[in-house]
Each structure stands twice: as structure tokens, then as C-alpha cells.
Design an enzyme around this catalytic site. Structure first.
Site, PDB file in Angstrom:
ATOM      1  N   CYS A 345      -3.933  -2.264   4.456  1.00  0.00           N
ATOM      2  CA  CYS A 345      -5.061  -1.518   5.004  1.00  0.00           C
ATOM      3  C   CYS A 345      -5.378  -1.912   6.450  1.00  0.00           C
ATOM      4  O   CYS A 345      -5.378  -3.099   6.782  1.00  0.00           O
ATOM      5  CB  CYS A 345      -6.247  -1.825   4.090  1.00  0.00           C
ATOM      6  SG  CYS A 345      -7.795  -1.312   4.746  1.00  0.00           S
ATOM      7  N   ARG A 459      -8.906  10.764   0.456  1.00  0.00           N
ATOM      8  CA  ARG A 459      -9.979   9.809   0.724  1.00  0.00           C
ATOM      9  C   ARG A 459      -9.963   9.373   2.187  1.00  0.00           C
ATOM     10  O   ARG A 459     -10.894   8.781   2.679  1.00  0.00           O
ATOM     11  CB  ARG A 459      -9.879   8.613  -0.236  1.00  0.00           C
ATOM     12  CG  ARG A 459      -8.893   7.562   0.168  1.00  0.00           C
ATOM     13  CD  ARG A 459      -8.521   6.580  -0.937  1.00  0.00           C
ATOM     14  NE  ARG A 459      -9.549   5.801  -1.524  1.00  0.00           N
ATOM     15  CZ  ARG A 459      -9.690   4.482  -1.433  1.00  0.00           C
ATOM     16  NH1 ARG A 459      -8.897   3.785  -0.661  1.00  0.00           N
ATOM     17  NH2 ARG A 459     -10.621   3.851  -2.078  1.00  0.00           N
TER      18      ARG A 459
HETATM   19  P1  IMP Z   1      -4.315  -4.758  -2.341  1.00  0.00           P
HETATM   20  O1  IMP Z   1      -4.391  -5.133  -3.767  1.00  0.00           O
HETATM   21  O2  IMP Z   1      -4.793  -5.838  -1.432  1.00  0.00           O
HETATM   22  O3  IMP Z   1      -2.961  -4.264  -1.943  1.00  0.00           O
HETATM   23  O4  IMP Z   1      -5.355  -3.556  -2.135  1.00  0.00           O
HETATM   24  C1  IMP Z   1      -5.360  -2.372  -2.899  1.00  0.00           C
HETATM   25  C2  IMP Z   1      -6.529  -1.506  -2.478  1.00  0.00           C
HETATM   26  O5  IMP Z   1      -6.425  -1.146  -1.091  1.00  0.00           O
HETATM   27  C3  IMP Z   1      -6.612  -0.163  -3.150  1.00  0.00           C
HETATM   28  O6  IMP Z   1      -7.106  -0.237  -4.458  1.00  0.00           O
HETATM   29  C4  IMP Z   1      -7.510   0.629  -2.221  1.00  0.00           C
HETATM   30  O7  IMP Z   1      -8.870   0.391  -2.422  1.00  0.00           O
HETATM   31  C5  IMP Z   1      -7.147   0.055  -0.873  1.00  0.00           C
HETATM   32  N1  IMP Z   1      -6.262   0.957  -0.115  1.00  0.00           N
HETATM   33  C6  IMP Z   1      -5.207   1.654  -0.542  1.00  0.00           C
HETATM   34  N2  IMP Z   1      -4.612   2.315   0.474  1.00  0.00           N
HETATM   35  C7  IMP Z   1      -5.324   2.022   1.570  1.00  0.00           C
HETATM   36  C8  IMP Z   1      -5.220   2.429   2.945  1.00  0.00           C
HETATM   37  O8  IMP Z   1      -4.300   3.124   3.356  1.00  0.00           O
HETATM   38  N3  IMP Z   1      -6.187   1.949   3.764  1.00  0.00           N
HETATM   39  C9  IMP Z   1      -7.207   1.163   3.341  1.00  0.00           C
HETATM   40  N4  IMP Z   1      -7.310   0.726   2.073  1.00  0.00           N
HETATM   41  C10 IMP Z   1      -6.386   1.165   1.191  1.00  0.00           C
END
Ligand code: IMP
Length: 545
Positions: A345, A459
């Protein structure tokens, strides 16, 4: 020679037997700080998981006695407080099925058509451990040559033969590798060589019973048929050993089916999408938005509560009390917390909006708890410790994207990276890649695409946008093997951590934090370095065996 203990102050040395009494009576507070002092943003700034530690307590029980039951919505409780994220490189039906089998929940993404998403929900609801619900079926007119080719392509050779060549049609026989292997005329149809002396079982049978029949029959496959003799599913001898027991499986009480969760957006089209998901048996819907406190989401929550009262609605994402309040007032059954903390992100960088995850989790959960609304800590989970910290700060469950994207059950195949490591693709849903992807021809989030409202990436952009602004990146993560090994590792890690903290359940953890019994410590940058591997020339970080 007598050794002399250095006396740090002038008082005389106390009787060691009184140590426990003295630590209780003479110190008004436990060592370390309580959660409010820890998360005091005026003094400490916005903290995240790596900025603090939980202090150890007293171990009076074994780690496997620790229970992790926790609610995900007002109505539904899970035995494993872990969710997989609704992202197109993380959760489709296979991940959703396995997360539910392991006691958690997989939230099916919506970067696909409504029909495809509904089909995935249906697969979760129809799943029965050990029963093959979509066996390869052939028709009586299939030739022996075609059956041999199919066997070579798929790597197995036992095919049920039905009247129409499809499932839910009358079962006529079974072709085994032996029937076709040495058959001379490859143009003969399979009805000439198939076995018609069949041992079958009626649908509704329990797996253990089906396995017993299979063992006794000495056959390779046990077709399961309905009252009219139509093929419903199959149990295979070669799967017998693989049919693990899943005692934690997420099911609603009095149901044999797994719980199904899926994400949708908040656009008008999403109402029609939701209807299809509900028709497929959906139990929990997540409204997928990076900034959930909007008139669109509030209207959607009210609409769902009115039209689908049996469905649980999780709103979000939110990171402040004020955002949460709007969604709680609209009637959400759960909240999802996080903005900009995800591993793929770049929201905080591009939008200058977001909040460090530990601060968000504490702030929202302490407010939402007053209304009985469970919260999901979503994003930024890189290890077992982060899971525990999210839970200690009040989250009922945690959601992971990147950590699960490398498992066998996520969509796509592993490949060897340029550096020679086995990896799997992982991308933010707000990455240009994901937003432009026309998955199955309908899932495009490109604002110029008339079907854009079907996209799970909605989103990250607004109606009328002329340009896509990325809020995520596209990349890869290391291959992690199956979630059937990885999730039990996470569960066991959390149990050991709670044992160290001295609490026997997540409820006890939450209560201990509220009471100030569970203590925390801030971590300086050098403390963080100390807490990681340091000073080694090289090492191999194997996490479980
Ligand atoms: P991770 O477990 O740290 O990889 O985060 C997963 C979460 O990142 C997801 O459940 C979303 O809430 C968030 N997310 C997914 N895609 C994006 C993006 O492109 N930008 C910002 N947040 C994201």
C-alpha cells in the site's frame, strides 16, 4: 570464601521468601505501562506494531490449553481469529474454504463478475471435507482414446460416466485406468468397457461412513448419488489419507456448511451483486472501501440491514473513533480497521491520509467495544507478534493479505524469481495493475470501462475520475507452502505468546489489558534492532517445522 552481593542502596537485604508479597504491596503499579499510557499520542506519537512490546506475565498452564475463540461480527464467533483479505491475489474459493476449515474466514474478492463471485461463494457453501464436489465426469460416448488422453493430462484415471457427461445426471458406470489401459480399439466408446457393478452411497452420508464403505468395497472411488441415481459427488481412495480432520472449522451452529464471506463495493450495481451472493448462500458481507466513512457506505449498510436482515455486515475501513461512529450508528455488525498499513500500500504516501496501525486499532476498538461491535485489524501483519499485538490492542480478529498471498491456496501459480527464489504474485487492489485488469472481461476498474462498477478495485477511485491514481503496488512474495501448515503455525505461535503473557484466552487478554494487568513497553529504535537477529555473519530464518 563468601561472595558479596553488591548492595545498590543502603537498606538491608530482605528475606527472599517475601519477594512476591513485596512486589504486590509496595509497588502501586505493575512494571511497564498500561495501554492508555502506551497509546498516548500526545506523548508518544502514532505508534505501530514494531514500536512496542507486551511484557511477560506468569505461565500457569500449557500453550495448547490457550483458546482463541473470538467474534468477527456481533453474531458470529470464530475459533481462529484470522481472516484472509478480499484481494484478487489472496482470496478466491480455495483460500476461503481452507481458511474456514482451519477456523478462520477467507473473504472472497470482488475484482470479477458478480456471477463468478457468486459461484465462488457457492463452492464454499457446498464444500464438504473429503467429498469431491466437482469431479471430472465423462459421457458414455467418450472414446477410449479420449479417456486415455484425459488420464494423461490430469494425472488420474478414474472417471464416473453419466448420461449427459455432467454432474447431477444419471450415473451409468465408472472407468478405471485398468479398463482402458490395454484396450486395443481406441475408437470404442467407454460404455463398452466401463464397470457397471457399482458400489455407491446416498448423498448426506458422513465422511467417516463413506470412507468405511470405500475401504470395504476395495474400489478406488465411491460415487455419491441422490435418490434418483444422479451423481452428486465422489470420494476417492487416494484421498483417504489426505482427509484431515478440521475440528476448528468455521460453521454456523446447526449447520454443516462452512461460513462464507465476500466483499462488495458501495455502488448501485453492488446491490444486484449482493443479491446474487445472498442467493449463493453468503453469510457475511464486507463493504470494501479504503475510507469507509461515506454517505455511500452508510446508505448501503442501511439498505442491507433492511433487505437482508439475516446477513452480517462489516463496514470500513476506518481508523478513527469518529469514522467508526457513523458506521456503528448505521448498524454495522463489525468493523475493519486500517488505512495505509498494508504491505502493498502507498496510500499514506500518495494521499497524506491514514494512521499508524497500532494507534488506529486501539482508538477504534476501545470505542466500538462500547457498542458490542467486534473489529478486524486489517493490514501490516508481518509475523505472529503483529497478530498478538493487534489482538492485545482490542481487535477481535486480524486480516492478512501479503502474509497469505504466498500460500498454495491463493490464486495463481508460484514461479521462480530472477534471484532464483520461489515466489507468488501479490498486488494491492489499488495498484495500476489491479485497477486495469479486466479479469474475466468484466472486472475492470478502469473508469473508462462501462463495466467498471463491477470491480473490486472500485474502492480506490471515484466515479468520473479521468486518471487512475495508484494507492498500491504490484509485486511478489515468497512461496509459503500450504495454509494447512502455515495457519496452524500462526495459531500455535499466538498460543505460545498468550502463554508468555500469562493469559489463557483472548477474552482474558482483552480483560487483562483493560484492567491494566497486561503491561506494555515502548521500544526505541535500538531496542527494535536488539529484538531482531543481530551480529550473525549469516543465518537461515526457518519459522516452523
Ligand atoms: P497486508 O496484510 O499488510 O498485505 O495488507 C492487506 C490489506 O491492505 C488489505 O486487506 C487492504 O485493506 C489493504 N490494501 C489492499 N490493497 C491495497 C492498495 O492497493 N492500497 C492500499 N491498501 C491496500
Amino acid at each position: 570464601m563468601t561472595s558479596q552481593v553488591p548492595v545498590l542502596h543502603k537498606e538491608k537485604i530482605l528475606d527472599f521468601k517475601n519477594a512476591l508479597d513485596i512486589v504486590k504491596s509496595e509497588y502501586s503499579e505493575r512494571d511497564g505501562i498500561d495501554v492508555q499510557t502506551l497509546l498516548d499520542s500526545k506523548n508518544n506519537g502514532g505508534l505501530t506494531y514494531n514500536d512496542f512490546l507486551v511484557l511477560p506475565g506468569y505461565i500457569g498452564f500449557s500453550a495448547n490449553e490457550v483458546t482463541l475463540d473470538s467474534p468477527v461480527t456481533k453474531r458470529i464467533s470464530l475459533k481462529t481469529p484470522l481472516l484472509s483479505s478480499p484481494m484478487d491475489t489472496v482470496t478466491e474459493h480455495n483460500m476461503a474454504i481452507h481458511m474456514a476449515l482451519l477456523g478462520g474466514l477467507g473473504v472472497i474478492h470482488h475484482n470479477c463478475s458478480a456471477d463468478e463471485q457468486a459461484e465462488m461463494v457457492r463452492k464454499v457453501k457446498r464444500y464438504e471435507n473429503g467429498f469431491i464436489l466437482d469431479p471430472v465426469v465423462i459421457s458414455p460416448q467418450t472414446t477410449v482414446g479420449e479417456a486415455i488422453a484425459l488420464k494423461e493430462k490430469l494425472g488420474f484415471g478414474g472417471f464416473p460416466v453419466t448420461e449427459s457427461g455432467k454432474l447431477r445426471s444419471k450415473l451409468l458406470g465408472i472407468i478405471t485406468p485398468r479398463d482402458i489401459q490395454f484396450h486395443d480399439n481406441l475408437n470404442d466408446t467407454v460404455d463398452k468397457v466401463m464397470s457397471t457393478e457399482l458400489v455407491t452411497a446416498k448423498s448426506g452420508i458422513e465422511l467417516t461412513e463413506a470412507n468405511a464403505i470405500l475401504q470395504k468395497s476395495k474400489k478406488g472411488k465411491l460415487p455419491i448419488v441422490d435418490d434418483n441415481g444422479n451423481l452428486i459427488s465422489l470420494v476417492s481412495r487416494s484421498d483417504l489419507m489426505k482427509n484431515l480432520n478440521y475440528p476448528l472449522a468455521s460453521k454456523l451452529s446447526e449447520s454443516k456448511q462452512l461460513i462464507a464471506a465476500a466483499a462488495i463495493g458501495t455502488r448501485p450495481d453492488d446491490k444486484a451483486r449482493l443479491q446474487k451472493l445472498v442467493d449463493a448462500g453468503l453469510d457475511v458481507v464486507i463493504l470494501d472501501s479504503s475510507q469507509g466513512n461515506s454517505m455511500y457506505q452508510i446508505e448501503m449498510i442501511k439498505y442491507i440491514k433492511q433487505t437482508h436482515p439475516a446477513l452480517d455486515v462489516i463496514g470500513g475501513n476506518v481508523v478513527t473513533r469518529e469514522q467508526a461512529a457513523g458506521l456503528i450508528a448505521a448498524g454495522v455488525d463489525g468493523l475493519r480497521i486500517g488505512m495505509g498499513s498494508g504491505s502493498a500500500c502507498i496510500t499514506q504516501e500518495v494521499m497524506a491520509v491514514g494512521r499508524p496501525q497500532a494507534a488506529s486499532v486501539h482508538s477504534v476498538t476501545s470505542f466500538a467495544a462500547r457498542f458490542g461491535v467486534p473489529c478486524i485489524a486489517d493490514g501490516g501483519i508481518q509475523n505472529v507478534g503483529h497478530i498478538v499485538k493487534g489482538l492485545a490492542l482490542g481487535a477481535s480478529t486480524v486480516m492478512m493479505g501479503g502474509l497469505l498471498a504466498g500460500t498454495t491456496e491463493s490464486p495463481g501459480e508460484s514461479y521462480v524469481s530472477r534471484e532464483g527464489q520461489l515466489v507468488k504474485a501479490y498486488r494491492g487492489m489499488g495498484s495500476i495493475d489491479a485497477m486495469e485488469d479486466k479479469k474475466a472481461g468484466v472486472g475492470s476498474a478502469n473508469p473508462n470501462d462501462p463495466k467498471a462498477s463491477n470491480a473490486g478495485t472500485a474502492r480506490y477511485f471515484s466515479e468520473g475520475d479521468r486518471l487512475l491514481v495508484a494507492q498500491g503496488v504490484s509485486g511478489s512474495v515468497l512461496d509459503r507452502g500450504s495454509v494447512t501448515k502455515f495457519v496452524p503455525y500462526l495459531i500455535s505461535g499466538v498460543q505460545h505468546s498468550l502463554q508468555d503473557i500469562g493469559v489463557k484466552s483472548l477474552t482474558a487478554l482483552r480483560q487483562g489489558v483493560i484492567d491494566g494487568e497486561v503491561r506494555f513497553e515502548l521500544r526505541t529504535v535500538s531496542a527494535q534492532a536488539e529484538g531482531n537477529v543481530h551480529g550473525l555473519h549469516s543465518f537461515d530464518k526457518k519459522l516452523y517445522a
